[in-house]
Design a protein around this motif. Structure first.
Motif, PDB file in Angstrom:
ATOM      1  N   THR A  10      40.302  40.115  50.039  1.00 13.46           N
ATOM      2  CA  THR A  10      39.828  41.413  50.240  1.00 13.46           C
ATOM      3  C   THR A  10      40.574  42.642  49.773  1.00 13.46           C
ATOM      4  N   TYR A  11      41.649  42.578  50.028  1.00 15.01           N
ATOM      5  CA  TYR A  11      42.419  43.394  49.819  1.00 15.01           C
ATOM      6  C   TYR A  11      42.035  43.935  48.344  1.00 15.01           C
ATOM      7  N   MET A  12      42.070  43.119  47.623  1.00 15.96           N
ATOM      8  CA  MET A  12      41.913  43.678  45.970  1.00 15.96           C
ATOM      9  C   MET A  12      40.822  44.254  45.797  1.00 15.96           C
ATOM     10  N   ARG A  13      39.423  43.394  46.446  1.00 16.98           N
ATOM     11  CA  ARG A  13      38.444  43.825  46.111  1.00 16.98           C
ATOM     12  C   ARG A  13      38.426  45.883  46.289  1.00 16.98           C
ATOM     13  N   ARG A  14      38.682  45.406  48.150  1.00 16.02           N
ATOM     14  CA  ARG A  14      38.407  46.358  48.640  1.00 16.02           C
ATOM     15  C   ARG A  14      39.127  47.811  48.748  1.00 16.02           C
ATOM     16  N   THR A  15      40.461  47.718  48.409  1.00 13.89           N
ATOM     17  CA  THR A  15      41.621  48.270  47.667  1.00 13.89           C
ATOM     18  C   THR A  15      41.296  49.298  46.611  1.00 13.89           C
ATOM     19  N   LEU A  16      41.500  47.953  46.338  1.00 12.06           N
ATOM     20  CA  LEU A  16      42.549  48.186  44.452  1.00 12.06           C
ATOM     21  C   LEU A  16      40.917  47.906  43.999  1.00 12.06           C
ATOM     22  N   GLY A  17      39.856  48.006  44.679  1.00 12.26           N
ATOM     23  CA  GLY A  17      38.460  48.022  43.365  1.00 12.26           C
ATOM     24  C   GLY A  17      38.277  46.926  42.364  1.00 12.26           C
ATOM     25  N   ALA A  18      38.750  45.895  42.633  1.00 14.71           N
ATOM     26  CA  ALA A  18      38.567  44.447  42.031  1.00 14.71           C
ATOM     27  C   ALA A  18      36.551  44.045  41.868  1.00 14.71           C
ATOM     28  N   ASN A  19      37.027  43.455  40.559  1.00 10.23           N
ATOM     29  CA  ASN A  19      35.139  43.106  40.424  1.00 10.23           C
ATOM     30  C   ASN A  19      35.479  42.202  41.148  1.00 10.23           C
ATOM     31  N   GLN A  20      33.997  40.931  40.896  1.00  9.27           N
ATOM     32  CA  GLN A  20      34.473  40.217  41.786  1.00  9.27           C
ATOM     33  C   GLN A  20      34.631  38.990  40.088  1.00  9.27           C
ATOM     34  N   SER A  21      34.918  38.910  39.194  1.00  7.92           N
ATOM     35  CA  SER A  21      35.945  38.543  38.429  1.00  7.92           C
ATOM     36  C   SER A  21      37.161  38.329  38.456  1.00  7.92           C
ATOM     37  N   SER A  22      37.549  39.794  38.663  1.00  5.37           N
ATOM     38  CA  SER A  22      38.797  39.961  39.028  1.00  5.37           C
ATOM     39  C   SER A  22      40.001  39.405  40.047  1.00  5.37           C
ATOM     40  N   ILE A  23      38.257  38.614  41.364  1.00  6.07           N
ATOM     41  CA  ILE A  23      39.128  37.809  42.174  1.00  6.07           C
ATOM     42  C   ILE A  23      40.116  36.781  40.960  1.00  6.07           C
ATOM     43  N   MET A  24      39.449  36.836  40.326  1.00  6.35           N
ATOM     44  CA  MET A  24      40.235  35.390  39.491  1.00  6.35           C
ATOM     45  C   MET A  24      41.733  35.363  39.730  1.00  6.35           C
ATOM     46  N   PHE A  25      42.501  37.261  40.197  1.00  2.00           N
ATOM     47  CA  PHE A  25      43.993  37.093  39.175  1.00  2.00           C
ATOM     48  C   PHE A  25      44.290  36.630  40.737  1.00  2.00           C
ATOM     49  N   THR A  26      43.804  36.667  41.961  1.00  2.00           N
ATOM     50  CA  THR A  26      44.419  36.008  43.073  1.00  2.00           C
ATOM     51  C   THR A  26      44.969  33.972  42.644  1.00  2.00           C
ATOM     52  N   ALA A  27      44.417  34.493  41.284  1.00  2.31           N
ATOM     53  CA  ALA A  27      45.029  32.293  41.095  1.00  2.31           C
ATOM     54  C   ALA A  27      46.702  32.649  40.926  1.00  2.31           C
ATOM     55  N   VAL A  28      47.133  34.478  39.898  1.00  2.00           N
ATOM     56  CA  VAL A  28      48.043  34.114  39.189  1.00  2.00           C
ATOM     57  C   VAL A  28      49.531  34.097  40.314  1.00  2.00           C
ATOM     58  N   PRO A  29      49.895  34.343  41.202  1.00  2.00           N
ATOM     59  CA  PRO A  29      50.682  34.321  42.652  1.00  2.00           C
ATOM     60  C   PRO A  29      50.888  33.335  42.454  1.00  2.00           C
ATOM     61  N   TYR A  30      49.695  32.299  43.293  1.00  2.35           N
ATOM     62  CA  TYR A  30      49.506  30.031  43.410  1.00  2.35           C
ATOM     63  C   TYR A  30      50.299  29.436  41.825  1.00  2.35           C
ATOM     64  N   VAL A  31      49.731  30.061  41.286  1.00  5.50           N
ATOM     65  CA  VAL A  31      50.367  29.985  39.791  1.00  5.50           C
ATOM     66  C   VAL A  31      52.370  29.720  39.253  1.00  5.50           C
TER      67      VAL A  31
END
Length: 407
Positions: free
Chosen positions: A240-261
């Motif tokens: 939600t923070y990435m989408r609403r505050t940082l302006g990430a599009n739906q495909s950019s939500i994939m970047f939430t995987a990087v912290p888990y890696v």
């Protein structure tokens, strides 16, 4: 003797339990990702989303002690099977419950109940079947597989319609239940539990008061609470923070995987490093637990502040990845400490610890929504509180922890 032969193969137990945690962790990530299109479809406001996200923690908090005490009484195999079956069924229910927010919250509570049974049961199993010199690695792989589950979910789910997100991992859990029932054989006599390394003191009759009267235990409980405060904020609100505050599009939500890696990689490396310090360099166990917990709390507390100060998506992903990555050091710190100070009761002490550490999961949804709303869209108050909680937890663990048997 067959029972002794089974006890000499802890790697099989680690693998099966780690796969369960893979599914467990993936199931938790589905809703934070799916809630973005679901909120648009069902017209939920930020407060409604907060309650949906936090309802999981209500169920999760309610079943921890039952998982720890139930596995001690009935055996880890049966309780873990029931746990995964319940959370998988509740995951499959979500698309059918979504039109009613009350039914959806109920399904999320069921998910929490199932997952709340699971981890204390795994801690009970590990305390019985994993040798002390392999324990950091066991917990490291367990936590790393959880992070891998979150990574896989974060990468593939944004490309799916939201109902299929729940179907995929729900059926995966059902298949695991079948494999667990067939492949895992529990070593247990009719009168007592079996340990691969019997505790120095076998104090089986312990009053519940004892679990709350020792500072080494409270240092673990507080460290766990602190770790979960920042982790729940990241897990629940990052998409939600990435989408609403940082302006990430739906495909950019994939970047939430990087912290888990980052979390899974650091967890495995930290686990081997911790065991190496104990086995090869002759560090005391308590020194290693304190070192790893300090890194796992102070590091995330610092980098989550950097994360809150940037409005650039790549930099934000970089800092939140460092924060969640260093948090994995806790698996070789206070999370491994249960089996050392309470080997007879590791499932129960973890259950109490995780119950208290689930309070942030309940608070983070509505509290974050309220803080952001009152701050006119600013998230800095959310992150400064998380950093402060981490710092306090690190100080208490450093001053009060121990590695000798308490219970």
């Amino acid at each position: 003797m067959r029972m002794n032969k089974m006890l000499t193969k802890p790697s099989h137990t680690i693998a099966l339990c780690s796969i369960a945690n893979f599914i467990n962790a993936a199931d938790r990530v589905i809703m934070p990702i799916a809630i973005v299109p679901m909120a648009d479809e069902y017209n939920w406001d930020l407060h409604g989303q907060g309650w949906v996200l936090s309802s999981f923690a209500v169920g999760y908090m309610s079943s921890q002690v039952f998982g720890g005490s139930g596995s001690k009484k009935y055996g880890g195999k049966a309780i873990l099977l029931i746990s995964v079956l319940l959370w998988s069924f509740s995951t499959l229910m979500v698309p059918f419950c979504a039109p009613s927010i009350n039914l959806l919250i109920f399904s999320r509570v069921l998910l929490g109940l199932g997952e709340g049974l699971g981890l204390p049961t795994i801690f009970h199993i590990f305390a019985h079947t994993i040798p002390g010199e392999e324990r950091s690695r066991a917990f490291g792989y367990l936590v790393a597989c959880g992070s891998i589950g979150q990574t896989v979910a974060s990468v593939i789910l944004p490309h799916m319609s939201w109902p299929w997100m729940f179907y995929l991992f729900g059926f995966m859990g059902i298949f695991w239940v079948l494999a667990w029932a067939v492949l895992y054989q529990e070593a247990r006599t009719s009168t007592e539990e079996e340990f691969i390394e019997p505790p120095k003191v076998s104090n089986t009759n312990v009053s519940w008061r004892e679990f709350l009267c020792h500072w080494p235990l409270w240092s673990i409980y507080i460290a766990h609470f602190s770790m979960n405060w920042s982790n729940y904020i990241i897990m629940q609100w990052l998409p939600t923070y990435m989408r609403r505050t940082l302006g990430a599009n739906q495909s950019s939500i994939m970047f939430t995987a990087v912290p888990y890696v980052m979390n899974s990689l650091v967890g495995v490396v930290a686990a081997h490093f911790a065991d190496s310090l104990i086995n090869k360099h002759k560090w005391t166990t308590v020194s290693v637990r304190r070192l790893m917990t300090s890194i796992g709390l102070l590091g995330p507390g610092l980098f989550i502040l950097f994360f809150s100060a940037v409005d650039n998506l790549p930099l934000a992903v970089f800092f939140v990845s460092l924060s969640l990555g260093l948090s994995a050091c806790n698996s070789s710190g206070h999370l491994s400490n249960h089996a050392e100070i309470a080997p007879n009761h590791a499932g129960i002490t973890f259950a109490i610890s995780n119950t208290l550490a689930t309070i942030p999961g309940i608070l983070c949804g509505p509290l974050t929504a309220e803080l952001v709303s009152q701050s006119h869209g600013r998230w800095f108050p959310v992150f400064i509180i998380a950093a402060g909680v981490n710092f306090v937890g690190a100080i208490i663990y450093l001053s009060q922890s121990a590695a000798s048997q308490v219970l």
